[in-house]
Design a protein around this motif. Structure first.
Motif, PDB file in Angstrom:
ATOM      1  N   CYS A 271      -7.630   5.302  -3.061  1.00  0.00           N
ATOM      2  CA  CYS A 271      -5.835   5.263  -3.108  1.00  0.00           C
ATOM      3  C   CYS A 271      -6.159   4.942  -1.892  1.00  0.00           C
ATOM      4  O   CYS A 271      -6.575   5.801  -0.640  1.00  0.00           O
ATOM      5  N   LEU A 272      -5.708   3.665  -0.764  1.00  0.00           N
ATOM      6  CA  LEU A 272      -5.837   3.254   0.026  1.00  0.00           C
ATOM      7  C   LEU A 272      -4.635   3.091   0.859  1.00  0.00           C
ATOM      8  O   LEU A 272      -3.668   2.103   0.246  1.00  0.00           O
ATOM      9  N   GLY A 273      -4.746   4.164   2.124  1.00  0.00           N
ATOM     10  CA  GLY A 273      -3.303   3.811   2.878  1.00  0.00           C
ATOM     11  C   GLY A 273      -2.388   2.482   3.404  1.00  0.00           C
ATOM     12  O   GLY A 273      -3.713   1.450   4.022  1.00  0.00           O
ATOM     13  N   ILE A 274      -1.994   1.941   3.479  1.00  0.00           N
ATOM     14  CA  ILE A 274      -1.335  -0.195   3.373  1.00  0.00           C
ATOM     15  C   ILE A 274      -0.349   0.064   4.376  1.00  0.00           C
ATOM     16  O   ILE A 274       1.054   0.359   3.807  1.00  0.00           O
ATOM     17  N   PRO A 275      -0.551  -0.220   6.091  1.00  0.00           N
ATOM     18  CA  PRO A 275       0.395  -0.069   6.408  1.00  0.00           C
ATOM     19  C   PRO A 275       1.845  -1.602   6.641  1.00  0.00           C
ATOM     20  O   PRO A 275       0.729  -2.737   5.765  1.00  0.00           O
ATOM     21  N   MET A 276       2.667  -1.704   6.045  1.00  0.00           N
ATOM     22  CA  MET A 276       3.545  -2.281   5.657  1.00  0.00           C
ATOM     23  C   MET A 276       4.870  -2.689   6.749  1.00  0.00           C
ATOM     24  O   MET A 276       5.579  -1.047   6.978  1.00  0.00           O
ATOM     25  N   ARG A 277       5.231  -3.358   7.464  1.00  0.00           N
ATOM     26  CA  ARG A 277       6.211  -3.301   8.393  1.00  0.00           C
ATOM     27  C   ARG A 277       7.795  -3.670   7.675  1.00  0.00           C
ATOM     28  O   ARG A 277       8.396  -4.132   6.499  1.00  0.00           O
ATOM     29  N   VAL A 278       8.789  -3.205   7.637  1.00  0.00           N
ATOM     30  CA  VAL A 278       9.935  -2.911   6.826  1.00  0.00           C
ATOM     31  C   VAL A 278      10.906  -4.138   7.446  1.00  0.00           C
ATOM     32  O   VAL A 278      10.701  -4.430   8.368  1.00  0.00           O
ATOM     33  N   VAL A 279      11.529  -4.725   6.720  1.00  0.00           N
ATOM     34  CA  VAL A 279      12.080  -5.877   6.987  1.00  0.00           C
ATOM     35  C   VAL A 279      13.916  -5.900   6.362  1.00  0.00           C
ATOM     36  O   VAL A 279      14.423  -6.417   6.902  1.00  0.00           O
ATOM     37  N   GLU A 280      13.633  -4.790   4.838  1.00  0.00           N
ATOM     38  CA  GLU A 280      15.191  -4.750   5.109  1.00  0.00           C
ATOM     39  C   GLU A 280      14.905  -3.910   4.099  1.00  0.00           C
ATOM     40  O   GLU A 280      14.201  -3.360   2.953  1.00  0.00           O
ATOM     41  N   ILE A 281      16.557  -3.171   4.628  1.00  0.00           N
ATOM     42  CA  ILE A 281      16.539  -1.579   3.256  1.00  0.00           C
ATOM     43  C   ILE A 281      17.672  -1.911   2.282  1.00  0.00           C
ATOM     44  O   ILE A 281      18.511  -2.438   2.006  1.00  0.00           O
ATOM     45  N   GLU A 282      16.705  -0.877   1.038  1.00  0.00           N
ATOM     46  CA  GLU A 282      17.789  -1.341   0.189  1.00  0.00           C
ATOM     47  C   GLU A 282      18.075  -0.050  -0.511  1.00  0.00           C
ATOM     48  O   GLU A 282      17.487   0.229  -1.544  1.00  0.00           O
ATOM     49  N   GLY A 283      19.053   0.708  -0.094  1.00  0.00           N
ATOM     50  CA  GLY A 283      19.147   2.207  -0.287  1.00  0.00           C
ATOM     51  C   GLY A 283      18.005   2.741  -0.235  1.00  0.00           C
ATOM     52  O   GLY A 283      17.919   3.556   0.779  1.00  0.00           O
ATOM     53  N   ILE A 284      17.104   3.743  -1.172  1.00  0.00           N
ATOM     54  CA  ILE A 284      16.526   4.594  -1.274  1.00  0.00           C
ATOM     55  C   ILE A 284      15.203   3.566  -0.708  1.00  0.00           C
ATOM     56  O   ILE A 284      13.405   4.228  -0.593  1.00  0.00           O
ATOM     57  N   PHE A 285      15.307   2.380  -0.358  1.00  0.00           N
ATOM     58  CA  PHE A 285      13.655   1.785  -0.736  1.00  0.00           C
ATOM     59  C   PHE A 285      14.144   1.019   0.376  1.00  0.00           C
ATOM     60  O   PHE A 285      14.814   0.301   1.113  1.00  0.00           O
ATOM     61  N   ALA A 286      12.491  -0.244   0.706  1.00  0.00           N
ATOM     62  CA  ALA A 286      12.692  -1.050   1.482  1.00  0.00           C
ATOM     63  C   ALA A 286      11.689  -2.090   1.596  1.00  0.00           C
ATOM     64  O   ALA A 286      10.959  -1.491   1.052  1.00  0.00           O
ATOM     65  N   TRP A 287      12.006  -3.449   1.674  1.00  0.00           N
ATOM     66  CA  TRP A 287      11.820  -4.507   1.219  1.00  0.00           C
ATOM     67  C   TRP A 287      10.559  -4.808   2.813  1.00  0.00           C
ATOM     68  O   TRP A 287      11.089  -4.626   3.754  1.00  0.00           O
ATOM     69  N   CYS A 288       8.986  -4.708   2.288  1.00  0.00           N
ATOM     70  CA  CYS A 288       8.674  -4.626   3.543  1.00  0.00           C
ATOM     71  C   CYS A 288       7.293  -6.091   3.080  1.00  0.00           C
ATOM     72  O   CYS A 288       6.860  -6.029   2.323  1.00  0.00           O
ATOM     73  N   GLU A 289       6.410  -6.049   4.676  1.00  0.00           N
ATOM     74  CA  GLU A 289       5.366  -7.036   4.758  1.00  0.00           C
ATOM     75  C   GLU A 289       4.056  -6.552   5.443  1.00  0.00           C
ATOM     76  O   GLU A 289       4.562  -5.773   6.313  1.00  0.00           O
ATOM     77  N   GLY A 290       2.918  -6.813   4.573  1.00  0.00           N
ATOM     78  CA  GLY A 290       1.912  -6.447   4.781  1.00  0.00           C
ATOM     79  C   GLY A 290       0.665  -7.799   4.540  1.00  0.00           C
ATOM     80  O   GLY A 290       1.427  -8.423   3.810  1.00  0.00           O
ATOM     81  N   ARG A 291      -0.812  -7.231   4.625  1.00  0.00           N
ATOM     82  CA  ARG A 291      -1.535  -7.758   3.973  1.00  0.00           C
ATOM     83  C   ARG A 291      -1.702  -8.200   2.659  1.00  0.00           C
ATOM     84  O   ARG A 291      -1.890  -9.566   2.397  1.00  0.00           O
ATOM     85  N   ASN A 292      -0.960  -7.759   1.880  1.00  0.00           N
ATOM     86  CA  ASN A 292      -1.051  -8.300   0.413  1.00  0.00           C
ATOM     87  C   ASN A 292       0.659  -8.574   0.052  1.00  0.00           C
ATOM     88  O   ASN A 292       0.671  -9.268  -0.902  1.00  0.00           O
TER      89      ASN A 292
END
Length: 101
Positions: free
Chosen positions: A2-23
């Protein structure tokens, strides 16, 4: 593994966030962190945010992941992925150093 992937938050949706990263773009569970904000960087594991991190640390982790991609592709040239470690003397963490009397 299991690898940690850094992701940048784009949009919040309750307890979830849409994020963008390398994948690409992913829906990340942020319940373990609480409130997050657009533009914030998260270290994610299996679509779950485990830690809020800074942009500099996110870049270092992404660079190390680039090295793993190169190794998996059979490319042994990855020194540039660890520019922060080249020509630097290794340092023990504070808790491993003997106290000076």
């Amino acid at each position: 593994m299991c690898l940690g992937i850094p992701m940048r938050v784009v949009e919040i949706e309750g307890i979830f966030a849409w994020c963008e990263g390398r994948n690409g773009r992913s829906r990340i569970n942020t319940m373990l962190l609480g409130d997050v904000a657009p533009g914030q960087w998260l270290l994610t594991f299996l679509d779950t945010a485990r830690e809020a991190i800074g942009a500099e640390r996110a870049a270092l982790i992404d660079s190390a992941l680039d090295a793993l991609d190169r190794i998996a592709a059979g490319n042994g040239d990855f020194d540039d992925c660890f520019a922060d470690l080249i020509d630097r003397e290794p340092q023990l963490p504070d808790f491993l150093r003997k106290e000076q009397s």
